[in-house]
Scaffold this motif. Structure first.
Motif, PDB file in Angstrom:
ATOM      1  N   ALA A 103       0.819  -1.212   0.000  1.00 32.55           N
ATOM      2  CA  ALA A 103       0.000   0.000   0.000  1.00 32.55           C
ATOM      3  C   ALA A 103       0.854   1.264   0.000  1.00 32.55           C
ATOM      4  O   ALA A 103       0.435   2.309  -0.520  1.00 32.55           O
ATOM      5  CB  ALA A 103      -0.930   0.000   1.213  1.00 32.55           C
ATOM      6  N   ILE A 104       2.061   1.180   0.557  1.00 34.75           N
ATOM      7  CA  ILE A 104       2.928   2.354   0.603  1.00 34.75           C
ATOM      8  C   ILE A 104       3.377   2.748  -0.794  1.00 34.75           C
ATOM      9  O   ILE A 104       3.335   3.926  -1.177  1.00 34.75           O
ATOM     10  CB  ILE A 104       4.153   2.089   1.502  1.00 34.75           C
ATOM     11  CG1 ILE A 104       3.716   1.896   2.959  1.00 34.75           C
ATOM     12  CG2 ILE A 104       5.167   3.230   1.394  1.00 34.75           C
ATOM     13  CD1 ILE A 104       4.848   1.525   3.897  1.00 34.75           C
ATOM     14  N   GLY A 105       3.805   1.771  -1.585  1.00 34.98           N
ATOM     15  CA  GLY A 105       4.411   2.087  -2.866  1.00 34.98           C
ATOM     16  C   GLY A 105       3.477   2.129  -4.052  1.00 34.98           C
ATOM     17  O   GLY A 105       3.811   2.703  -5.093  1.00 34.98           O
ATOM     18  N   ALA A 106       2.277   1.541  -3.923  1.00 31.62           N
ATOM     19  CA  ALA A 106       1.398   1.407  -5.088  1.00 31.62           C
ATOM     20  C   ALA A 106       1.021   2.755  -5.696  1.00 31.62           C
ATOM     21  O   ALA A 106       0.881   2.870  -6.917  1.00 31.62           O
ATOM     22  CB  ALA A 106       0.146   0.632  -4.698  1.00 31.62           C
ATOM     23  N   SER A 107       0.863   3.780  -4.882  1.00 28.13           N
ATOM     24  CA  SER A 107       0.408   5.074  -5.400  1.00 28.13           C
ATOM     25  C   SER A 107       1.424   5.717  -6.335  1.00 28.13           C
ATOM     26  O   SER A 107       1.071   6.593  -7.133  1.00 28.13           O
ATOM     27  CB  SER A 107       0.111   6.026  -4.235  1.00 28.13           C
ATOM     28  OG  SER A 107       1.286   6.260  -3.470  1.00 28.13           O
ATOM     29  N   LEU A 108       2.678   5.309  -6.273  1.00 19.94           N
ATOM     30  CA  LEU A 108       3.701   5.889  -7.143  1.00 19.94           C
ATOM     31  C   LEU A 108       3.388   5.662  -8.618  1.00 19.94           C
ATOM     32  O   LEU A 108       3.740   6.477  -9.469  1.00 19.94           O
ATOM     33  CB  LEU A 108       5.070   5.287  -6.823  1.00 19.94           C
ATOM     34  CG  LEU A 108       5.723   5.691  -5.506  1.00 19.94           C
ATOM     35  CD1 LEU A 108       6.908   4.788  -5.223  1.00 19.94           C
ATOM     36  CD2 LEU A 108       6.158   7.144  -5.549  1.00 19.94           C
ATOM     37  N   PHE A 109       2.716   4.564  -8.920  1.00 22.09           N
ATOM     38  CA  PHE A 109       2.507   4.190 -10.307  1.00 22.09           C
ATOM     39  C   PHE A 109       1.394   4.992 -10.987  1.00 22.09           C
ATOM     40  O   PHE A 109       1.153   4.820 -12.180  1.00 22.09           O
ATOM     41  CB  PHE A 109       2.235   2.688 -10.393  1.00 22.09           C
ATOM     42  CG  PHE A 109       3.428   1.863 -10.015  1.00 22.09           C
ATOM     43  CD1 PHE A 109       4.359   1.492 -10.964  1.00 22.09           C
ATOM     44  CD2 PHE A 109       3.635   1.491  -8.701  1.00 22.09           C
ATOM     45  CE1 PHE A 109       5.481   0.750 -10.612  1.00 22.09           C
ATOM     46  CE2 PHE A 109       4.750   0.749  -8.338  1.00 22.09           C
ATOM     47  CZ  PHE A 109       5.673   0.380  -9.299  1.00 22.09           C
ATOM     48  N   SER A 110       0.740   5.875 -10.237  1.00 24.50           N
ATOM     49  CA  SER A 110      -0.276   6.731 -10.843  1.00 24.50           C
ATOM     50  C   SER A 110       0.313   8.025 -11.400  1.00 24.50           C
ATOM     51  O   SER A 110      -0.391   8.811 -12.017  1.00 24.50           O
ATOM     52  CB  SER A 110      -1.362   7.073  -9.808  1.00 24.50           C
ATOM     53  OG  SER A 110      -0.806   7.839  -8.744  1.00 24.50           O
ATOM     54  N   ASP A 111       1.602   8.249 -11.178  1.00 22.63           N
ATOM     55  CA  ASP A 111       2.255   9.483 -11.625  1.00 22.63           C
ATOM     56  C   ASP A 111       3.621   9.120 -12.190  1.00 22.63           C
ATOM     57  O   ASP A 111       4.559   8.838 -11.442  1.00 22.63           O
ATOM     58  CB  ASP A 111       2.399  10.436 -10.435  1.00 22.63           C
ATOM     59  CG  ASP A 111       2.937  11.815 -10.824  1.00 22.63           C
ATOM     60  OD1 ASP A 111       3.753  11.895 -11.767  1.00 22.63           O
ATOM     61  OD2 ASP A 111       2.549  12.798 -10.170  1.00 22.63           O
ATOM     62  N   ALA A 112       3.747   9.126 -13.523  1.00 18.63           N
ATOM     63  CA  ALA A 112       4.982   8.688 -14.172  1.00 18.63           C
ATOM     64  C   ALA A 112       6.178   9.544 -13.787  1.00 18.63           C
ATOM     65  O   ALA A 112       7.287   9.037 -13.580  1.00 18.63           O
ATOM     66  CB  ALA A 112       4.803   8.692 -15.692  1.00 18.63           C
ATOM     67  N   GLU A 113       5.975  10.843 -13.668  1.00 19.52           N
ATOM     68  CA  GLU A 113       7.086  11.733 -13.320  1.00 19.52           C
ATOM     69  C   GLU A 113       7.554  11.481 -11.890  1.00 19.52           C
ATOM     70  O   GLU A 113       8.759  11.432 -11.621  1.00 19.52           O
ATOM     71  CB  GLU A 113       6.653  13.195 -13.476  1.00 19.52           C
ATOM     72  CG  GLU A 113       7.769  14.194 -13.205  1.00 19.52           C
ATOM     73  CD  GLU A 113       7.332  15.635 -13.403  1.00 19.52           C
ATOM     74  OE1 GLU A 113       8.067  16.531 -12.948  1.00 19.52           O
ATOM     75  OE2 GLU A 113       6.264  15.857 -14.009  1.00 19.52           O
ATOM     76  N   LEU A 114       6.602  11.320 -10.990  1.00 20.29           N
ATOM     77  CA  LEU A 114       6.951  11.034  -9.599  1.00 20.29           C
ATOM     78  C   LEU A 114       7.663   9.692  -9.490  1.00 20.29           C
ATOM     79  O   LEU A 114       8.648   9.551  -8.763  1.00 20.29           O
ATOM     80  CB  LEU A 114       5.695  11.031  -8.736  1.00 20.29           C
ATOM     81  CG  LEU A 114       5.883  10.665  -7.259  1.00 20.29           C
ATOM     82  CD1 LEU A 114       6.784  11.673  -6.566  1.00 20.29           C
ATOM     83  CD2 LEU A 114       4.527  10.592  -6.554  1.00 20.29           C
ATOM     84  N   LEU A 115       7.188   8.705 -10.227  1.00 20.08           N
ATOM     85  CA  LEU A 115       7.819   7.386 -10.208  1.00 20.08           C
ATOM     86  C   LEU A 115       9.261   7.474 -10.685  1.00 20.08           C
ATOM     87  O   LEU A 115      10.156   6.855 -10.098  1.00 20.08           O
ATOM     88  CB  LEU A 115       7.033   6.410 -11.080  1.00 20.08           C
ATOM     89  CG  LEU A 115       7.626   5.009 -11.230  1.00 20.08           C
ATOM     90  CD1 LEU A 115       7.739   4.319  -9.875  1.00 20.08           C
ATOM     91  CD2 LEU A 115       6.784   4.176 -12.192  1.00 20.08           C
ATOM     92  N   GLU A 116       9.503   8.247 -11.727  1.00 16.14           N
ATOM     93  CA  GLU A 116      10.862   8.395 -12.249  1.00 16.14           C
ATOM     94  C   GLU A 116      11.772   9.042 -11.209  1.00 16.14           C
ATOM     95  O   GLU A 116      12.904   8.591 -11.000  1.00 16.14           O
ATOM     96  CB  GLU A 116      10.836   9.230 -13.530  1.00 16.14           C
ATOM     97  CG  GLU A 116      12.213   9.545 -14.096  1.00 16.14           C
ATOM     98  CD  GLU A 116      13.012   8.300 -14.445  1.00 16.14           C
ATOM     99  OE1 GLU A 116      14.252   8.333 -14.300  1.00 16.14           O
ATOM    100  OE2 GLU A 116      12.411   7.277 -14.832  1.00 16.14           O
TER     101      GLU A 116
END
Length: 203
Positions: A103-116
């Motif tokens: 649950a901590i990391g899953a939200s990163l994948f909704s924002d490509a720039e943030l994930l990068e």
């Protein structure tokens, strides 16, 4: 820290970060919010941690279930005397780790720039999701060196199968929630072992 000792500022911030990141996801959990939950100023976080990524990695190291193969150099995860017992302990520990961190990391994948940005920062810290399957492979290699796993066994494939099965289990638990119980953990663990163990010990 003794059981009766008052929590330090670092402890309180790590507790606040762990709960906030689980509730809101890493992308939405701000250092300002974490500091407020902990009862400190945001400046205190940056006094104790290099940045948000350092705080996140500290949560993973100190506030989620321990995976022995990530922290121990011997070959006894769970302190079992058998290969199967050590595999059981490893699968249980990895699943618990993924259960707490999904649950901590899953939200990163909704924002490509943030994930990068997060990917670059985590790699700069020498961390990343590849560390866990690599640790499984090292554990299996250590077993191979002592003779419990045969030479030529598909170490990398077995490591990927173990880590992948644990991750899928954690994902399904998070997706369906407690009202849709999964296969009992003991049965899940036995199924994974029944899949990988023959390839590891076959002559």
């Amino acid at each position: 820290m003794p059981d009766n000792a008052a929590p330090t500022a670092r402890d309180r911030i790590l507790d606040a970060a762990a709960s906030t990141m689980r509730d809101r996801g890493l992308s939405r959990a701000t250092t300002k919010e974490i500091a407020a939950v902990a009862g400190y100023s945001e400046a205190m976080i940056y006094k104790l941690f290099d940045d948000k990524v350092d705080l996140f990695l500290s949560v993973l190291r100190e506030r989620v279930p321990v995976v022995d193969i990530l922290t121990r150099t011997d070959r006894t995860p769970g302190a079992s005397s058998t290969l199967e017992g050590r595999l059981v302990a490893t699968i249980e520990q990895i699943t618990a780790f993924y259960r707490q961190t999904f649950a901590i990391g899953a939200s990163l994948f909704s924002d490509a720039e943030l994930l990068e940005r997060h990917r670059a920062a985590v790699m700069a810290h020498g961390a990343g999701p590849a560390l866990l399957p690599a640790a499984v492979a090292r554990f299996l290699q250590n077993e191979q060196h002592t003779g419990t796993i045969v030479a030529g066994a598909p170490i990398n494939g077995a490591a990927s199968a173990i880590a992948g099965a644990c991750y899928l289990r954690a994902f399904l638990e998070q997706f369906y929630g407690p009202e849709h119980p999964q296969e009992p953990m003991a049965e899940f663990t036995a199924s994974v072992i029944a899949t990988v163990l023959p390839a590891l010990i076959a002559a």
